[in-house]
Design an enzyme around this catalytic site. Structure first.
Site, PDB file in Angstrom:
ATOM      1  N   ASP A   1       5.301   5.409  -3.772  1.00  0.00           N
ATOM      2  CA  ASP A   1       5.451   5.159  -2.327  1.00  0.00           C
ATOM      3  C   ASP A   1       5.388   6.467  -1.535  1.00  0.00           C
ATOM      4  OD1 ASP A   1       5.809   3.538  -0.117  1.00  0.00           O
ATOM      5  OD2 ASP A   1       7.996   3.596  -0.219  1.00  0.00           O
TER       6      ASP A   1
ATOM      7  N   HIS B   1      -3.662   7.861   0.847  1.00  0.00           N
ATOM      8  CA  HIS B   1      -3.967   7.039  -0.335  1.00  0.00           C
ATOM      9  C   HIS B   1      -4.877   7.799  -1.301  1.00  0.00           C
ATOM     10  CE1 HIS B   1      -1.788   3.738   1.258  1.00  0.00           C
ATOM     11  NE2 HIS B   1      -2.620   3.484   2.253  1.00  0.00           N
TER      12      HIS B   1
ATOM     13  N   LEU C   1      -1.857   5.203 -25.208  1.00  0.00           N
ATOM     14  CA  LEU C   1      -1.046   4.878 -24.030  1.00  0.00           C
ATOM     15  C   LEU C   1      -1.558   3.596 -23.348  1.00  0.00           C
ATOM     16  CD1 LEU C   1       0.956   5.714 -21.673  1.00  0.00           C
ATOM     17  CD2 LEU C   1      -0.984   6.985 -20.708  1.00  0.00           C
TER      18      LEU C   1
HETATM   19  C1  IPE Z   1       5.860  -0.779  -2.628  1.00  0.00           C
HETATM   20  O1  IPE Z   1       5.712   0.010  -1.515  1.00  0.00           O
HETATM   21  C2  IPE Z   1       4.515  -1.235  -3.128  1.00  0.00           C
HETATM   22  C3  IPE Z   1       3.686  -0.204  -3.727  1.00  0.00           C
HETATM   23  C4  IPE Z   1       4.021   1.041  -3.959  1.00  0.00           C
HETATM   24  C5  IPE Z   1       2.366  -0.631  -4.120  1.00  0.00           C
HETATM   25  P1  IPE Z   1       5.789  -0.612  -0.037  1.00  0.00           P
HETATM   26  O2  IPE Z   1       5.564   0.538   0.889  1.00  0.00           O
HETATM   27  O3  IPE Z   1       4.872  -1.769   0.085  1.00  0.00           O
HETATM   28  O4  IPE Z   1       7.287  -1.134   0.025  1.00  0.00           O
HETATM   29  P2  IPE Z   1       8.239  -1.413   1.275  1.00  0.00           P
HETATM   30  O5  IPE Z   1       7.438  -2.213   2.272  1.00  0.00           O
HETATM   31  O6  IPE Z   1       8.625  -0.072   1.820  1.00  0.00           O
HETATM   32  O7  IPE Z   1       9.401  -2.139   0.693  1.00  0.00           O
HETATM   33  C1  IPE Z   2       2.295   3.474  -1.125  1.00  0.00           C
HETATM   34  O1  IPE Z   2       2.317   4.246   0.020  1.00  0.00           O
HETATM   35  C2  IPE Z   2       0.934   2.888  -1.403  1.00  0.00           C
HETATM   36  C3  IPE Z   2       0.836   1.443  -1.215  1.00  0.00           C
HETATM   37  C4  IPE Z   2       1.810   0.648  -0.901  1.00  0.00           C
HETATM   38  C5  IPE Z   2      -0.467   0.853  -1.406  1.00  0.00           C
HETATM   39  P1  IPE Z   2       2.521   3.592   1.454  1.00  0.00           P
HETATM   40  O2  IPE Z   2       1.181   3.269   2.025  1.00  0.00           O
HETATM   41  O3  IPE Z   2       3.489   2.476   1.393  1.00  0.00           O
HETATM   42  O4  IPE Z   2       3.142   4.822   2.252  1.00  0.00           O
HETATM   43  P2  IPE Z   2       4.316   4.767   3.314  1.00  0.00           P
HETATM   44  O5  IPE Z   2       5.475   4.064   2.666  1.00  0.00           O
HETATM   45  O6  IPE Z   2       3.772   4.015   4.497  1.00  0.00           O
HETATM   46  O7  IPE Z   2       4.598   6.202   3.621  1.00  0.00           O
HETATM   47 MG    MG Z   3       5.508   2.376   1.540  1.00  0.00          MG
END
Ligand code: IPE
Ligand code: IPE
Ligand code: MG
Length: 258
Positions: free
Chosen positions: A37, A54, A148
């Site tokens: 995240d 990303h 792995l």
């Molecule tokens: C969790 O992150 C999902 C992934 C890392 C793919 P999110 O950014 O979607 O989670 P929330 O919305 O903060 O709970």
């Molecule tokens: C995690 O990073 C990647 C996915 C959920 C696909 P985020 O896109 O949720 O990044 P933040 O949480 O908005 O910083």
């Molecule tokens: Mg996120």
């Protein structure tokens, strides 16, 4: 053409920091699950588009896979796209699928050379056709690999996985294949997308939030949690190493006594 922002993090890319195992091999967690995240916040801090976050996240993921393989971890599960992530803007979602394509196309050779076995958790059937084809090729190329195991949770939601497992078991009862009294924990585990693999020993979430966000609810009953503040694109094998050392220092009792 690569967008201009791609140069920004290429220059900052962190290479191998620790090639050695972070601890004795018998202490290495067999299964590490990662909630990757913070890509968006990483980009926002640098006044870059979320897509740049990303892309940088994909590079971090590549090095974490290499580290897991170098250190002898058996299973790595990477939360890549949740069933709730469909709520995001179309252009962001489309870019994420493009990245999945890019990752598998560029990395499949190295993954096969490392004997990495790829698995998918979730529902790839809802992904764009081209991405489904790339994923199917990656699965085919690594199906005999015995090193792995890397599980990509793509369009994955734990509650939906549990619903599917219940439906599967109920349909077996309906067909008189099993009796209700035969349902046990192993049968439920084997009806999950993670069937046949050990539960995660260690769950790491980056970017500071301390929640599970619908990830592996059944499988993490006794996992150790490590939450780190760094955003996912900044997560290097040095952070991974520290998380494993935190895991090694924990006392796991599984409800028993020391
Ligand atoms: C969790 O992150 C999902 C992934 C890392 C793919 P999110 O950014 O979607 O989670 P929330 O919305 O903060 O709970
Ligand atoms: C995690 O990073 C990647 C996915 C959920 C696909 P985020 O896109 O949720 O990044 P933040 O949480 O908005 O910083
Ligand atoms: Mg996120």
């Amino acid at each position: 053409m690569f967008p201009v922002w791609k140069g920004v993090f290429r220059r900052k890319r962190v290479g191998r920091i620790e090639a050695d195992r972070p601890c004795r091999s018998e202490e290495i967690p067999s299964h590490v699950a990662l909630i990757m995240d913070g890509n968006g916040r990483w980009a926002r801090k640098r006044a870059l588009p979320r897509a740049a976050g990303h892309h940088a996240g994909m590079l971090a993921m590549r090095d974490v896979i290499r580290a897991a393989d170098d250190w002898g971890i058996k299973v790595l599960t990477l939360y890549s796209f949740s069933t709730e992530n469909w709520k995001r803007p179309h252009h962001e979602i489309n870019y994420l699928w493009q990245l999945v394509d890019e990752f598998f196309q560029l990395d499949i050779g190295e993954l096969v050379a490392r004997n990495v076995h790829i698995r998918i958790l979730g529902e790839p059937s809802q992904l764009p056709q081209a991405t489904q084809v790339t994923i199917a090729r990656a699965l085919e190329s690594t199906k005999t690999c015995s090193g792995l195991v890397v599980q990509f949770a793509l369009n994955y939601g734990s509650r939906w996985e549990i619903v599917k497992a219940v439906q599967h078991i109920a349909s077996r009862i309906q067909k008189n294949e099993i009796a209700v009294a035969e349902i046990d924990e192993d049968m439920v585990s084997n009806a999950m997308d993670t069937a046949g693999l050990p539960d995660p020993d260690l769950l790491i979430r980056t970017a500071g939030d301390q929640r599970i966000s619908n990830f592996l609810l059944w499988q993490i009953a006794y996992s150790e949690f490590v939450f780190v503040d760094v955003m996912w694109p900044e997560f290097t094998r040095k952070h991974f190493y520290s998380a494993i050392q935190a895991f090694v220092a924990r006392e796991r009792r599984f409800g028993g006594l020391k």
